[in-house]
Design a protein around this motif. Structure first.
Motif, PDB file in Angstrom:
ATOM      1  N   GLY A 166     -12.130  -6.079   2.960  1.00 40.75           N
ATOM      2  CA  GLY A 166     -11.752  -5.973   4.305  1.00 40.75           C
ATOM      3  C   GLY A 166     -10.359  -5.303   4.356  1.00 40.75           C
ATOM      4  O   GLY A 166     -10.111  -4.490   5.333  1.00 40.75           O
ATOM      5  N   SER A 167      -9.390  -5.328   3.200  1.00 38.88           N
ATOM      6  CA  SER A 167      -8.108  -4.742   3.273  1.00 38.88           C
ATOM      7  C   SER A 167      -8.217  -3.196   3.167  1.00 38.88           C
ATOM      8  O   SER A 167      -7.438  -2.516   3.420  1.00 38.88           O
ATOM      9  CB  SER A 167      -7.299  -5.398   2.232  1.00 38.88           C
ATOM     10  OG  SER A 167      -8.006  -5.349   1.094  1.00 38.88           O
ATOM     11  N   ASP A 168      -9.549  -2.684   2.790  1.00 37.51           N
ATOM     12  CA  ASP A 168      -9.738  -1.323   2.744  1.00 37.51           C
ATOM     13  C   ASP A 168     -10.213  -0.426   4.130  1.00 37.51           C
ATOM     14  O   ASP A 168     -10.328   0.694   4.188  1.00 37.51           O
ATOM     15  CB  ASP A 168     -10.970  -0.799   1.793  1.00 37.51           C
ATOM     16  CG  ASP A 168     -10.729  -1.476   0.405  1.00 37.51           C
ATOM     17  OD1 ASP A 168      -9.505  -1.310  -0.236  1.00 37.51           O
ATOM     18  OD2 ASP A 168     -11.527  -1.855  -0.417  1.00 37.51           O
ATOM     19  N   VAL A 169     -10.162  -1.380   5.060  1.00 34.58           N
ATOM     20  CA  VAL A 169     -10.309  -0.705   6.334  1.00 34.58           C
ATOM     21  C   VAL A 169      -9.247  -1.029   7.126  1.00 34.58           C
ATOM     22  O   VAL A 169      -8.498  -2.065   7.615  1.00 34.58           O
ATOM     23  CB  VAL A 169     -11.532  -1.494   7.013  1.00 34.58           C
ATOM     24  CG1 VAL A 169     -11.795  -1.207   8.616  1.00 34.58           C
ATOM     25  CG2 VAL A 169     -12.853  -1.536   6.305  1.00 34.58           C
ATOM     26  N   VAL A 170      -8.632   0.328   7.708  1.00 37.66           N
ATOM     27  CA  VAL A 170      -7.289   0.281   8.107  1.00 37.66           C
ATOM     28  C   VAL A 170      -7.227   1.208   9.545  1.00 37.66           C
ATOM     29  O   VAL A 170      -8.003   2.013   9.671  1.00 37.66           O
ATOM     30  CB  VAL A 170      -6.224   0.713   7.074  1.00 37.66           C
ATOM     31  CG1 VAL A 170      -6.013  -0.344   6.177  1.00 37.66           C
ATOM     32  CG2 VAL A 170      -6.580   1.894   6.691  1.00 37.66           C
TER      33      VAL A 170
END
Length: 155
Positions: free
Chosen positions: A25-29
């Motif tokens: 999830g943290s790779d989607v920005v």
């Protein structure tokens, strides 16, 4: 949310099985005027997400947090998406969700946004190998330009 993430990463960012396995999830920005997925693994890159998938992918990414968007705990495990796809198979006669078909949807939409058919027709190119030859010596544009060209601008 994991199913939405899978669909958005496939049809909205063109990721394939090996890419999907590592996305957290943290790779989607939100960056460069759009939504970007950072892809790890053998072909690391930043991929702009098509605008119509932004809201659903961002929601799936928030749900996943620092965990894997498509589920599981070990990105090295093969067939990470198979359990998710099986869980979606409700027996209603719908075709099985196929990550290759999701990527084909993304490729077709990007080709349309770029005017690829018009370019190939005007240049008299009928084989994609010629395109590979043409771009072999070209540098890709930066992230912001990729977002603009691929229709990934925030709405």
């Amino acid at each position: 949310m994991r199913a939405a993430g899978l669909a958005c990463l496939g049809a909205g960012a063109g990721l394939i099985r090996g890419d999907l396995r590592d996305v957290r999830g943290s790779d989607v920005v939100c960056r460069s005027g759009g939504v970007i997925v950072t892809v790890r693994g053998g072909r690391p890159r930043a991929v702009p997400v098509l605008a119509r998938y932004h809201a659903r992918l961002l929601a799936a990414a928030r749900f996943a947090g620092s965990a894997l968007v498509c589920g599981g705990t070990d990105p090295g495990r093969r067939n990470l998406t198979n359990p998710l796809v099986r869980a979606l198979d409700g027996g209603t006669g719908l075709p099985r969700l196929d990550t290759s078909r999701l990527r084909a949807t993304w490729l077709a939409e990007c080709a349309e946004l770029l005017g690829l058919a018009t370019f190939m027709h005007a240049a008299g190119i009928s084989c994609s190998q010629r395109l590979g030859d043409l771009v072999a010596g070209l540098e890709p544009a930066g992230e912001a330009e990729a977002v603009r060209l691929l229709g990934g601008g925030r709405r």
